[in-house]
Design a protein around this motif. Structure first.
Motif, short mmCIF file in Angstrom:
data_model
loop_
_atom_site.label_atom_id
_atom_site.label_comp_id
_atom_site.label_asym_id
_atom_site.label_seq_id
_atom_site.Cartn_x
_atom_site.Cartn_y
_atom_site.Cartn_z
N ALA A 1 0.77 -1.23 0.00
CA ALA A 1 0.00 0.00 0.00
C ALA A 1 0.81 1.28 0.00
O ALA A 1 0.25 2.35 -0.27
N SER A 2 2.10 1.24 0.30
CA SER A 2 2.86 2.48 0.48
C SER A 2 3.44 2.96 -0.84
O SER A 2 3.34 2.29 -1.87
N TRP B 1 0.49 1.66 -5.91
CA TRP B 1 -0.07 0.65 -6.80
C TRP B 1 -1.58 0.74 -6.81
O TRP B 1 -2.20 0.95 -5.75
N ASP B 2 -2.19 0.53 -7.97
CA ASP B 2 -3.64 0.46 -8.00
C ASP B 2 -4.08 -0.93 -7.54
O ASP B 2 -3.25 -1.82 -7.29
N ALA B 3 -5.40 -1.13 -7.42
CA ALA B 3 -5.92 -2.38 -6.88
C ALA B 3 -5.49 -3.58 -7.71
O ALA B 3 -5.18 -4.65 -7.17
N SER C 1 -3.22 -6.75 -6.39
CA SER C 1 -3.75 -8.11 -6.41
C SER C 1 -2.77 -9.11 -7.02
O SER C 1 -2.88 -10.31 -6.79
N GLU C 2 -1.80 -8.62 -7.80
CA GLU C 2 -0.79 -9.50 -8.37
C GLU C 2 0.17 -10.03 -7.30
O GLU C 2 0.81 -11.08 -7.49
N ILE C 3 0.29 -9.31 -6.19
CA ILE C 3 1.22 -9.66 -5.12
C ILE C 3 0.49 -10.19 -3.89
O ILE C 3 0.98 -11.05 -3.17
N ALA C 4 -0.72 -9.67 -3.65
CA ALA C 4 -1.51 -10.07 -2.48
C ALA C 4 -2.01 -11.51 -2.63
O ALA C 4 -1.94 -12.11 -3.71
N LEU C 5 -2.51 -12.05 -1.53
CA LEU C 5 -2.99 -13.43 -1.51
C LEU C 5 -4.51 -13.47 -1.46
O LEU C 5 -5.16 -12.58 -0.90
N HIS D 1 -1.47 -9.60 7.83
CA HIS D 1 -1.28 -8.49 6.89
C HIS D 1 -2.09 -8.73 5.61
O HIS D 1 -2.78 -7.82 5.11
N PHE D 2 -2.04 -9.94 5.09
CA PHE D 2 -2.78 -10.24 3.86
C PHE D 2 -4.28 -10.34 4.12
O PHE D 2 -5.09 -9.98 3.26
N ARG D 3 -4.66 -10.81 5.31
CA ARG D 3 -6.09 -10.82 5.66
C ARG D 3 -6.63 -9.40 5.77
O ARG D 3 -7.75 -9.11 5.32
N ALA D 4 -5.85 -8.52 6.37
CA ALA D 4 -6.29 -7.14 6.49
C ALA D 4 -6.46 -6.50 5.12
O ALA D 4 -7.37 -5.70 4.90
N HIS D 5 -5.58 -6.85 4.20
CA HIS D 5 -5.70 -6.32 2.84
C HIS D 5 -7.02 -6.71 2.20
O HIS D 5 -7.61 -5.93 1.44
N LEU D 6 -7.53 -7.91 2.53
CA LEU D 6 -8.81 -8.38 1.99
C LEU D 6 -9.99 -7.89 2.81
O LEU D 6 -11.14 -8.20 2.48
N GLY D 7 -9.73 -7.14 3.89
CA GLY D 7 -10.81 -6.65 4.74
C GLY D 7 -11.35 -7.69 5.70
O GLY D 7 -12.43 -7.50 6.28
#
Length: 321
Positions: free
Chosen positions: A181-182, A191-193, A197-201, A237-243
């Motif tokens: 996100a930084s 980075w846009d969404a 998403s290419e790096i997130a899980l 961290h990755f769960r938080a990214h998914l809300g």
């Protein structure tokens, strides 16, 4: 905590602006500017280092070993008894092995998977083999550790990564989540969404990651530097990214213990927060304790700050022992 610093144990320097990898989770390699911290610049800052009691300089970047006179910088620091840690892709370790052993105290090599996975993530065909030769050239003469950035393409290979690192007879391995996100790592527009998403899980991938985190700690114990709690934070961290959960800031006092200086003299309180100023044409302390920096530190609430809550790494006083 104080807003004006009279001591600063750690300085993180980006000696060189470019990199010799093409990593999926970093855009530093995309820069077309070649900038370096010169020996003359560092010499101007050293009196302030002495006043602040700097004890440890971490060479990051960019790839420090691409600097035209890196070991000249190291010599200036070593003469003042400052510990030097080199963070490196490892691709140039073999070429500079003798000088690294002479001028650096310890080395941390970025390794992001078993050989094939690592080379794919870093865009460096044959890169793992080059790292292996470099590590072999120095490992008996100095401490060499590995650091893995966890992301989509290696989340299922953490135990395999640790095995590969142990086979290289390195001292340890550490893991941290990829920053999503930084604006760090040459991402001024974020980075846009879609790019994130290419790096997130995904949710299913996070479940695999959680099993891998448990397995790697169980198999390798203290060879993995993080505690089980810190490893669990990677999945969170990755769960938080998914809300799926609220992001929680780590316990951190980096802005009061350290500072980051980029290759153009830009100073930041850490990797992720906005710049405090630029010291290319001024002295070090005037930026470190300038009005902007003092205001930042006096108002920073780590637990509530949105950048801190998304942070993938932290620094605590205990880390200096």
């Amino acid at each position: 905590m104080t807003s004006v610093l009279d001591s600063l144990p750690i300085v993180i320097l980006y000696p060189h602006s470019r990199c010799n990898c093409r990593c999926q989770m970093c855009d530093i390699w995309k820069t077309d500017q070649r900038q370096e911290i010169s020996r003359e610049q560092l010499e101007r800052w050293l009196p302030d280092f002495e006043r602040l009691g700097v004890r440890w300089v971490v060479l990051s970047g960019g790839e420090p070993l691409m600097h035209s006179d890196l070991f000249g910088l190291c010599a200036l620091l070593r003469r003042r008894g400052i510990r030097i840690t080199l963070l490196t892709s490892g691709l140039l370790l073999e070429r500079f092995a003798q000088k690294v052993v002479t001028w650096v105290d310890d080395v941390i090599v970025s390794i992001d998977g078993p050989p094939d996975v690592h080379d794919r993530i870093r865009g460096t065909p044959g890169g793992f083999a080059r790292i292996s030769h470099g590590v072999q050239a120095i490992r008996s003469l100095m401490p060499v550790s590995a650091r893995t950035t966890v992301q989509r393409d290696n989340h299922a290979y953490l135990t395999g990564t640790a095995r590969a690192v142990r086979e290289l007879r390195m001292r340890s391995i550490s893991f941290l989540a990829a920053d999503l996100a930084s604006d760090a790592f040459n991402r001024p527009d974020h980075w846009d969404a879609a790019r994130q998403s290419e790096i997130a899980l995904t949710t299913d991938q996070i479940l695999v990651l959680e099993r891998e985190l448990d397995a790697v700690k169980q198999e390798f114990g203290d060879f993995v530097l993080e505690s089980p709690e810190k490893l669990r934070r990677i999945a969170q961290h990755f769960r938080a990214h998914l809300g799926q959960c609220e992001p929680v800031a780590p316990v951190c006092n980096a802005p009061w213990l350290s500072t980051v200086v980029e290759s153009d003299g830009t100073m930041r309180p850490c990797f992720f927060h906005q710049p405090l100023g630029r010291i290319a044409n001024g002295d070090f302390i005037s930026v470190l304790n300038g009005p902007q920096a003092a205001a930042f530190r006096s108002s920073l609430d780590v637990a509530g700050n949105p950048i801190c809550r998304r942070c993938v790494c932290s620094l605590r006083a205990a880390n200096l022992a």
